[in-house]
Design an enzyme around this catalytic site. Structure first.
Site, short mmCIF file in Angstrom:
data_model
loop_
_atom_site.label_atom_id
_atom_site.label_comp_id
_atom_site.label_asym_id
_atom_site.label_seq_id
_atom_site.Cartn_x
_atom_site.Cartn_y
_atom_site.Cartn_z
N GLU A 110 8.27 1.06 -2.09
CA GLU A 110 7.53 -0.14 -2.52
C GLU A 110 8.43 -1.19 -3.16
O GLU A 110 8.37 -2.37 -2.83
CB GLU A 110 6.43 0.24 -3.53
N HIS B 186 0.86 -1.19 0.00
CA HIS B 186 0.00 0.00 0.00
C HIS B 186 0.89 1.24 0.00
O HIS B 186 1.86 1.31 0.77
CB HIS B 186 -0.90 -0.01 1.26
C1 GRF Z 1 1.36 0.94 -6.50
O1 GRF Z 1 1.44 2.27 -6.08
C2 GRF Z 1 0.84 0.10 -5.36
O2 GRF Z 1 1.18 0.58 -4.10
C3 GRF Z 1 -0.65 0.18 -5.51
O3 GRF Z 1 -0.87 0.24 -6.90
C4 GRF Z 1 0.30 0.74 -7.56
C5 GRF Z 1 0.66 -0.31 -8.56
O4 GRF Z 1 1.65 -0.01 -9.44
N1 GRF Z 1 -1.28 -0.91 -4.81
P1 GRF Z 1 2.26 -1.13 -10.40
O5 GRF Z 1 1.13 -1.77 -11.19
O6 GRF Z 1 3.02 -2.11 -9.57
O7 GRF Z 1 3.17 -0.33 -11.31
#
Ligand code: GRF
Length: 210
Positions: A181, A110
């Site tokens: 992330e 998240h």
């Molecule tokens: C990311 O910001 C994640 O935190 C959220 O959705 C976005 C996904 O990006 N759950 P991606 O598809 O991995 O580029």
């Protein structure tokens, strides 16, 4: 090896981070059995194919209800004998049958420091808009186990990222992905697959992490 499925819906940059980490041996004891997309057109599917990972599509638009979509997804997970589910930009809500069966075996990322910024409908760019509006100086990302209560499951890892004065939601989103992330999601997978995570109530204990 822990049989793992990564669920995606869009661009798949988190998937790309997982694929890179895997290549560098940073996710041990993990067998990526499939990338499953809720959309035919997700760019994440191209990334998976390019890495030689089997892909499956359970297209949410092909089902009359969310319940039937969830039933089909669960069947797919059974067919693949999946042990760990990783939500990497998966835009659908998993319903009770999946969440119960895979209790403490579904990991989500998240883009905020939970439990902050989780109002209903607060996902994607909206999270970063809300962060900037609120005036906080620090944001970040959280990797957590998925429970029926959205964004409230036991937290595995978090990483903070500065919010800068000139940030737009897009600039902040990019920084949170790059600095948080893409680092903590593969790391959490590695910890899970090496059996290092222990859930006690709403806390996740990390055992002798070496
Ligand atoms: C990311 O910001 C994640 O935190 C959220 O959705 C976005 C996904 O990006 N759950 P991606 O598809 O991995 O580029």
């Amino acid at each position: 090896m822990v049989r793992t499925a990564v669920l995606v819906s869009g661009g798949g940059s988190n998937l790309q981070a997982i694929l890179a980490a895997r290549l560098f041996g940073e996710i041990q004891n993990c067998e990526l059995v499939s990338v499953i997309s809720s959309s035919q057109n997700a760019y994440a599917l191209d990334r998976a194919r390019a890495a030689g990972i089997e892909v499956s599509v359970v297209d949410v638009t092909a089902f009359p209800t969310k319940r039937t979509f969830n039933t089909a997804l669960l069947q797919k997970l059974h067919d693949l004998d999946v042990e760990l589910i990783v939500l990497a930009g998966f835009m659908q809500i998993l319903q009770r049958p999946i969440v119960k069966e895979y209790e403490n075996r579904i990991i989500n990322v998240h883009p905020s420091l939970l439990p902050a910024f989780t109002e209903p409908e607060c996902f994607g760019l909206k999270v970063h808009e809300r962060v900037i509006e609120s005036g906080v100086k620090v944001s970040g990302a959280t990797v957590h186990f998925v429970t029926e209560e959205i964004d409230r499951g036991p937290i595995i890892l978090q990483k903070a990222v500065d919010v800068l004065q000139d940030d737009t939601p897009k600039i902040l989103q990019r920084r949170v992905m790059e600095q948080a992330e893409w680092e903590i999601l593969p790391r959490a997978m590695d910890l899970f697959c090496r059996g290092k995570l222990q859930v006690e109530g709403n806390r996740v204990l990390i055992k002798d992490d070496v």
